[in-house]
Write a protein that holds these residues in place. Structure first.
Motif, PDB file in Angstrom:
ATOM      1  N   ALA A   1       0.846  -1.192   0.000  1.00 15.10           N
ATOM      2  CA  ALA A   1       0.000   0.000   0.000  1.00 15.10           C
ATOM      3  C   ALA A   1       0.883   1.244   0.000  1.00 15.10           C
ATOM      4  O   ALA A   1       2.026   1.191   0.466  1.00 15.10           O
ATOM      5  CB  ALA A   1      -0.925   0.003   1.213  1.00 15.10           C
TER       6      ALA A   1
ATOM      7  N   HIS B   1      -0.789   0.416   8.241  1.00 14.36           N
ATOM      8  CA  HIS B   1      -2.224   0.641   8.196  1.00 14.36           C
ATOM      9  C   HIS B   1      -2.663   0.914   9.630  1.00 14.36           C
ATOM     10  O   HIS B   1      -2.655   0.017  10.467  1.00 14.36           O
ATOM     11  CB  HIS B   1      -2.909  -0.616   7.641  1.00 14.36           C
ATOM     12  CG  HIS B   1      -4.398  -0.583   7.705  1.00 14.36           C
ATOM     13  ND1 HIS B   1      -5.146  -1.715   7.951  1.00 14.36           N
ATOM     14  CD2 HIS B   1      -5.292   0.426   7.553  1.00 14.36           C
ATOM     15  CE1 HIS B   1      -6.426  -1.409   7.946  1.00 14.36           C
ATOM     16  NE2 HIS B   1      -6.538  -0.116   7.712  1.00 14.36           N
TER      17      HIS B   1
ATOM     18  N   ARG C   1      -2.230 -11.900   2.958  1.00 10.20           N
ATOM     19  CA  ARG C   1      -2.812 -11.285   1.781  1.00 10.20           C
ATOM     20  C   ARG C   1      -3.435 -12.301   0.837  1.00 10.20           C
ATOM     21  O   ARG C   1      -3.845 -11.948  -0.270  1.00 10.20           O
ATOM     22  CB  ARG C   1      -1.748 -10.431   1.105  1.00 10.20           C
ATOM     23  CG  ARG C   1      -1.276  -9.302   2.048  1.00 10.20           C
ATOM     24  CD  ARG C   1      -0.012  -8.585   1.628  1.00 10.20           C
ATOM     25  NE  ARG C   1      -0.089  -8.117   0.266  1.00 10.20           N
ATOM     26  CZ  ARG C   1       0.738  -8.514  -0.698  1.00 10.20           C
ATOM     27  NH1 ARG C   1       1.685  -9.416  -0.428  1.00 10.20           N
ATOM     28  NH2 ARG C   1       0.605  -8.025  -1.906  1.00 10.20           N
TER      29      ARG C   1
ATOM     30  N   GLU D   1      -9.402  -3.924   3.243  1.00 10.09           N
ATOM     31  CA  GLU D   1      -8.540  -3.359   2.196  1.00 10.09           C
ATOM     32  C   GLU D   1      -7.885  -2.089   2.703  1.00 10.09           C
ATOM     33  O   GLU D   1      -8.516  -1.272   3.374  1.00 10.09           O
ATOM     34  CB  GLU D   1      -9.356  -3.071   0.938  1.00 10.09           C
ATOM     35  CG  GLU D   1      -8.539  -2.517  -0.209  1.00 10.09           C
ATOM     36  CD  GLU D   1      -9.370  -2.307  -1.456  1.00 10.09           C
ATOM     37  OE1 GLU D   1      -9.280  -1.214  -2.041  1.00 10.09           O
ATOM     38  OE2 GLU D   1     -10.133  -3.231  -1.825  1.00 10.09           O
ATOM     39  N   HIS D   2      -6.616  -1.941   2.365  1.00 15.67           N
ATOM     40  CA  HIS D   2      -5.889  -0.716   2.697  1.00 15.67           C
ATOM     41  C   HIS D   2      -5.014  -0.336   1.522  1.00 15.67           C
ATOM     42  O   HIS D   2      -4.175  -1.129   1.085  1.00 15.67           O
ATOM     43  CB  HIS D   2      -5.016  -0.916   3.939  1.00 15.67           C
ATOM     44  CG  HIS D   2      -4.100   0.229   4.222  1.00 15.67           C
ATOM     45  ND1 HIS D   2      -4.574   1.499   4.500  1.00 15.67           N
ATOM     46  CD2 HIS D   2      -2.738   0.316   4.254  1.00 15.67           C
ATOM     47  CE1 HIS D   2      -3.550   2.310   4.704  1.00 15.67           C
ATOM     48  NE2 HIS D   2      -2.424   1.619   4.563  1.00 15.67           N
ATOM     49  N   GLY D   3      -5.240   0.843   0.987  1.00 12.21           N
ATOM     50  CA  GLY D   3      -4.445   1.316  -0.131  1.00 12.21           C
ATOM     51  C   GLY D   3      -4.505   0.423  -1.351  1.00 12.21           C
ATOM     52  O   GLY D   3      -3.523   0.307  -2.087  1.00 12.21           O
ATOM     53  N   GLY D   4      -5.633  -0.233  -1.568  1.00 15.64           N
ATOM     54  CA  GLY D   4      -5.794  -1.121  -2.706  1.00 15.64           C
ATOM     55  C   GLY D   4      -5.318  -2.545  -2.473  1.00 15.64           C
ATOM     56  O   GLY D   4      -5.431  -3.389  -3.367  1.00 15.64           O
ATOM     57  N   ASP D   5      -4.788  -2.848  -1.299  1.00 16.17           N
ATOM     58  CA  ASP D   5      -4.283  -4.185  -0.995  1.00 16.17           C
ATOM     59  C   ASP D   5      -5.251  -4.873  -0.043  1.00 16.17           C
ATOM     60  O   ASP D   5      -5.543  -4.351   1.040  1.00 16.17           O
ATOM     61  CB  ASP D   5      -2.896  -4.091  -0.366  1.00 16.17           C
ATOM     62  CG  ASP D   5      -2.146  -5.415  -0.401  1.00 16.17           C
ATOM     63  OD1 ASP D   5      -2.576  -6.323  -1.136  1.00 16.17           O
ATOM     64  OD2 ASP D   5      -1.128  -5.534   0.305  1.00 16.17           O
ATOM     65  N   ARG D   6      -5.745  -6.069  -0.429  1.00 19.68           N
ATOM     66  CA  ARG D   6      -6.669  -6.820   0.413  1.00 19.68           C
ATOM     67  C   ARG D   6      -5.897  -7.763   1.328  1.00 19.68           C
ATOM     68  O   ARG D   6      -4.873  -8.320   0.950  1.00 19.68           O
ATOM     69  CB  ARG D   6      -7.657  -7.631  -0.439  1.00 19.68           C
ATOM     70  CG  ARG D   6      -8.610  -6.780  -1.236  1.00 19.68           C
ATOM     71  CD  ARG D   6      -9.553  -7.620  -2.075  1.00 19.68           C
ATOM     72  NE  ARG D   6     -10.690  -8.119  -1.307  1.00 19.68           N
ATOM     73  CZ  ARG D   6     -10.941  -9.388  -1.083  1.00 19.68           C
ATOM     74  NH1 ARG D   6     -10.136 -10.331  -1.535  1.00 19.68           N
ATOM     75  NH2 ARG D   6     -12.022  -9.759  -0.401  1.00 19.68           N
TER      76      ARG D   6
END
Length: 235
Positions: free
Chosen positions: A132, A137, A169, A188-193
């Motif tokens: 991210a 996060h 992830r 999800e954080h910054g587009g990362d699941r």
């Protein structure tokens, strides 16, 4: 006339005469766990912070907290025999709840700063750094609740408090009939699941901190306590 056996309802947590669930928070040297103890007590549990194996095996529920590094948390758990305690509890179907790094160490391994260390191996997979723009996060976030979740019943739309730079992830544990399939909740954080919570039979875990998540976190802890078996006193 044939006698008809009397049908009785199972005891319910919180009902009159039903004792408070006995919960052990595993004391393996992980940061400040007093907030976990207080949150569980507020949710209605009788809580003991200890690494004593007999107490941890006899408790209705075991909580495995964790903050900081994956490798240090896994080492701390092993140092007090926590890995064996967790194995024995799960083999007997006795509930365990992991929190934050306490979720992460349930996986096979974790890689931090280029170094890979072994987890407890309850679930296949690796914990790696979030991909991210901003890490860690830190703060409140929503989750994608797995259908049929008991932990998140009634709080599906709430926000929870996260503090982490690493996560699981991916999820690769295949369902094994006739056991029910694990329920995996994502965030999800910054587009990362990444995996936000897992409900896998007796083993549950959250990446976020329920003890820091206000009313929603308190509700989740109460829901977990409600899943603990009630052992009736002998007549």
């Amino acid at each position: 006339m044939t006698d008809v056996p009397e049908v009785t309802s199972p005891p319910v947590r919180g009902a009159a005469g039903v004792p408070a669930p006995r919960v052990v928070v595993l004391d393996h040297g992980s940061g400040n766990v007093r907030s976990v103890v207080r949150a569980l007590e507020a949710a209605g549990a009788a809580v003991r912070l200890t690494a004593d194996a007999s107490a941890a095996l006899a408790a209705d529920g075991l909580v495995v907290p964790g903050v900081g590094a994956f490798e240090a948390t896994a080492a701390g758990i092993r140092a007090v025999g926590g890995d064996r305690i967790i194995e024995r509890r799960l083999a007997g179907g006795l509930p365990v709840l992991g929190i934050c790094v306490g979720l992460q160490v349930m996986f096979d391994s974790g890689t931090e700063h280029g170094r890979t260390s072994a987890g407890l191996g309850q679930w296949p997979g690796e914990v790696t750094c979030l991909q991210a723009p901003v890490v860690p996060h830190m703060g409140w976030n929503t989750v994608e609740v797995a259908p049929g979740s008991r932990l998140f019943a009634g709080i599906e739309q709430e926000r929870f408090y996260f503090v982490h730079s690493y996560g699981a992830r991916s999820w690769s544990l295949e369902p094994l009939a006739p056991l029910p399939a694990p329920l995996v909740t994502w965030a999800e954080h910054g587009g990362d699941r990444f995996v936000a919570a897992v409900e896998n039979g007796a083993l549950c875990a959250t990446q976020f901190h329920p003890e820091k998540s206000g009313a929603a976190g308190a509700r989740l802890l109460r829901s977990w306590l409600d899943t603990l078996p009630v052992v009736a006193d002998a007549a």
